[in-house]
Design an enzyme around this catalytic site. Structure first.
Site, mmCIF file in Angstrom:
data_model
loop_
_atom_site.group_PDB
_atom_site.id
_atom_site.type_symbol
_atom_site.label_atom_id
_atom_site.label_comp_id
_atom_site.label_asym_id
_atom_site.label_seq_id
_atom_site.Cartn_x
_atom_site.Cartn_y
_atom_site.Cartn_z
ATOM 1 N N CYS A 1 3.736 0.462 2.511
ATOM 2 C CA CYS A 1 3.785 -0.577 1.495
ATOM 3 C C CYS A 1 3.239 -1.848 2.151
ATOM 4 C CB CYS A 1 5.231 -0.755 1.035
ATOM 5 S SG CYS A 1 5.351 -1.643 -0.516
ATOM 6 N N CYS B 1 -5.208 0.679 3.367
ATOM 7 C CA CYS B 1 -4.753 1.781 4.215
ATOM 8 C C CYS B 1 -5.809 2.148 5.258
ATOM 9 C CB CYS B 1 -4.425 3.001 3.354
ATOM 10 S SG CYS B 1 -3.608 4.324 4.269
ATOM 11 N N CYS C 1 2.446 1.067 -2.893
ATOM 12 C CA CYS C 1 1.998 -0.149 -3.579
ATOM 13 C C CYS C 1 0.475 -0.199 -3.523
ATOM 14 C CB CYS C 1 2.638 -1.400 -2.997
ATOM 15 S SG CYS C 1 1.963 -1.956 -1.436
#
Length: 166
Positions: free
Chosen positions: A10, A91, A84
């Site tokens: 997240c 990422c 999220c």
């Protein structure tokens, strides 16, 4: 039995990823080694996340800590799950080609209102994540394919989310 390495990501690592970490660890019963982290950790776990895990799921998350995903760079991860949209977009690439899936949930820490209203929203987000975790755990190892794991994120949408079926 193989223990799958799971990293739940997240932005702040203060609520949603903490829910995912503790719920999957409990529901997976040793099948998954689960950790959570954030792109920009807040440095603290939200007290309502700890309260919801304790009161609704009988899980002690008093040892939870908000940490950076940099702690896990270079580790072999089997599943990377973002919870999220910001974490999904930022990422990093993980070694070993893990299955990457997005199970987006609204940010309960961003909700304004009374403490009771905030608590109810935390409960709703935890419930959404818990249902996804249960579905993930229901798959036998040979069925934990990228498509199956990614599809879990499209299940159990909350009212107000894009694609929510009324």
């Amino acid at each position: 039995m193989k223990t799958h390495q799971v990293l739940i990501l997240c932005t702040g690592n203060s609520a949603r990823s903490i829910f995912g970490e503790y719920l999957l660890r409990a529901k997976g019963k040793g099948r998954f080694a689960v950790r959570s982290a954030g792109a920009h950790p807040t440095g603290r776990v939200h007290p309502l996340a700890v309260r919801v895990l304790r009161e609704r799921y009988d899980l002690d998350a008093s040892d939870a800590r908000s940490k950076s995903w940099d702690e896990f760079k270079g580790e072999k991860i089997d599943f990377v799950i973002t919870v999220c949209d910001s974490a999904r977009e930022a990422c990093p690439i993980w070694p070993g080609q893990p299955v990457v899936a997005h199970w987006g949930s609204p940010d309960p820490a961003a909700v304004k209102g009374t403490e009771e209203e905030q608590y109810r929203f935390f409960v709703n987000v935890a419930s959404q994540i818990a249902r996804r975790v249960e579905l993930f755990c229901a798959f036998p190892d040979d069925k934990l394919t990228p498509l199956a794991v990614q599809d879990i994120g499209r299940q159990f949408r909350m009212e107000g989310e894009a694609g929510f079926a009324r």
